[in-house]
Scaffold this motif. Structure first.
Motif, PDB file in Angstrom:
ATOM      1  N   HIS A 119     -27.785 -41.268  18.161  1.00 34.07           N
ATOM      2  CA  HIS A 119     -27.673 -39.856  18.533  1.00 34.07           C
ATOM      3  C   HIS A 119     -28.931 -39.474  19.286  1.00 34.07           C
ATOM      4  N   CYS A 154     -27.315 -43.613  13.519  1.00 30.70           N
ATOM      5  CA  CYS A 154     -26.193 -43.221  12.666  1.00 30.70           C
ATOM      6  C   CYS A 154     -25.636 -44.426  11.917  1.00 30.70           C
ATOM      7  N   LEU A 204     -16.700 -40.761  16.505  1.00 31.70           N
ATOM      8  CA  LEU A 204     -17.919 -41.085  15.772  1.00 31.70           C
ATOM      9  C   LEU A 204     -17.588 -41.810  14.476  1.00 31.70           C
TER      10      LEU A 204
END
Length: 278
Positions: free
Chosen positions: A27, A13, A127
Motif C-alpha cells: 500500500h 499488507c 485486495l
C-alpha cells in the motif's frame, strides 16, 4: 523486505517468500510521505545510500547558506518521490538479495531472471483475493498444511502476533469493516481474514472442486463473492489478471482516468470480482 518498508512510505499488507521467488502486496502511503519534513526525508534516504555532500552536512548540523538549502530541498523532493515508489522499493530489495546470494555463491553477475510484475488492486474484493492468494502460496505448492505452519508468510506472522492479542508492527494493520470515519488500515477484521485463509487453505489442500463446505466465512458474503469463484481465484489470481484488478466498474473507471481504452482481463473481473446484478 520488512526493514525496507519502514524506510519507504509503503505498507506491507501480505507477503510470501518462496524458494525461488516472492510475492508482496503493498500500500502506497502517500499521506505519510507528504507529511515528511526535510530532515526526515534525508534521514530515511541515508538509510539506503550515502546521499550527497549537502545532505551529509545537513544531518551533521553544519551551517548552510540559503542557496545550499534550496538545492537540498529540491533534491529531497526527488528522494521523497522515490521513497513512495514501488519500483525503487523493488530495486533496493532485489539488489540486496542479489548481493547476498552472489556472496554466498562466490560469483558475480545477474541474479534475478527479470523485472518484477505488478498489478493495481482497485477495491476490497481484489485486495482480499490477492492477499489470500499470496498468503496461501506455500499451501498451494504443498510446502505447508496450514497457514500457521507456512514459513515466511505474513499470515503466519499475523497469527503468531494474534495469539498475544496484538498485530505485527511491520505489517499494515487490519482496521475492521468499512465505517465512517474509517481508521487507517486494511478494511477487514483480522479474525475474519484469518478464518477466510484457513478455510481456503483447507479446500485447496484437500482439492475440493465440487461441493463447498456450508460453513462459509462471513467475509465472503460481505464481499459478495461466490465461494467457487473465490477458490478459483486462490489458484489462478496471478495468471487471470494483468495490470488492473477489481470489479469491472472499478477497472473501467481506472481505464478512463488513465486514458486507456481497454484492460486485459476485464472479462474475468466481471465474472469473478463484480457483485451480482440486482
Amino acid at each position: 523486505m520488512l526493514e525496507l518498508s519502514q524506510i519507504f512510505a509503503l505498507d506491507i499488507c501480505a507477503y510470501a517468500v518462496m524458494s525461488n521467488h516472492f510475492h508482496v502486496v503493498l500500500h502506497i502511503n502517500t499521506n505519510a510521505a507528504a507529511n515528511w519534513d526535510l530532515r526526515e526525508i534525508v534521514v530515511r534516504w541515508h538509510q539506503l545510500c550515502k546521499g550527497s555532500t549537502l545532505s551529509q552536512r545537513f544531518v551533521q548540523g553544519e551551517p548552510m547558506g540559503s542557496a545550499e538549502m534550496t538545492r537540498l530541498s529540491e533534491v529531497a523532493e526527488i528522494w521523497r518521490a522515490r521513497l513512495s515508489d514501488i519500483s525503487w522499493f523493488m530495486r533496493y530489495l532485489n539488489e540486496s538479495v542479489a548481493r547476498a546470494a552472489n556472496r554466498e555463491d562466490r560469483c558475480t553477475g545477474r541474479f534475478w531472471e527479470g523485472r518484477f510484475k505488478s498489478q493495481a488492486l482497485l477495491d476490497e474484493r481484489a485486495l482480499a483475493a490477492c492477499m489470500a492468494y499470496v498468503d496461501l502460496n506455500p499451501i498451494r505448492a504443498r510446502m505447508a498444511n496450514t497457514p500457521e505452519s507456512s514459513a515466511h508468510t505474513s499470515v503466519k506472522q499475523r497469527i503468531t502476533a494474534a495469539r498475544d492479542g496484538i498485530q505485527p508492527e511491520e505489517l499494515m494493520p487490519f482496521a475492521g469493516n468499512p465505517q465512517d470515519p474509517m481508521p487507517a488500515g486494511i478494511p477487514f477484521r483480522l479474525q475474519d481474514y484469518i478464518e477466510l485463509v484457513d478455510w481456503s487453505g483447507r479446500c485447496l489442500r484437500e482439492g475440493k472442486r465440487g461441493a463447498i463446505d456450508s460453513e462459509l466465512p462471513p467475509i465472503l458474503e460481505r464481499l459478495q463473492i461466490d465461494p467457487r469463484h473465490w477458490l478459483y481465484l486462490n489458484r489462478h489470481f496471478e495468471s487471470r489478471f494483468k495490470s488492473l484488478v477489481g470489479s469491472a466498474h472499478a477497472v473501467r473507471s481506472a481505464c478512463e482516468q488513465l486514458g486507456k481504452r481497454w484492460s486485459h482481463g476485464i472479462r474475468d473481473c466481471e465474472r469473478f470480482l463484480s457483485p451480482p446484478a440486482t
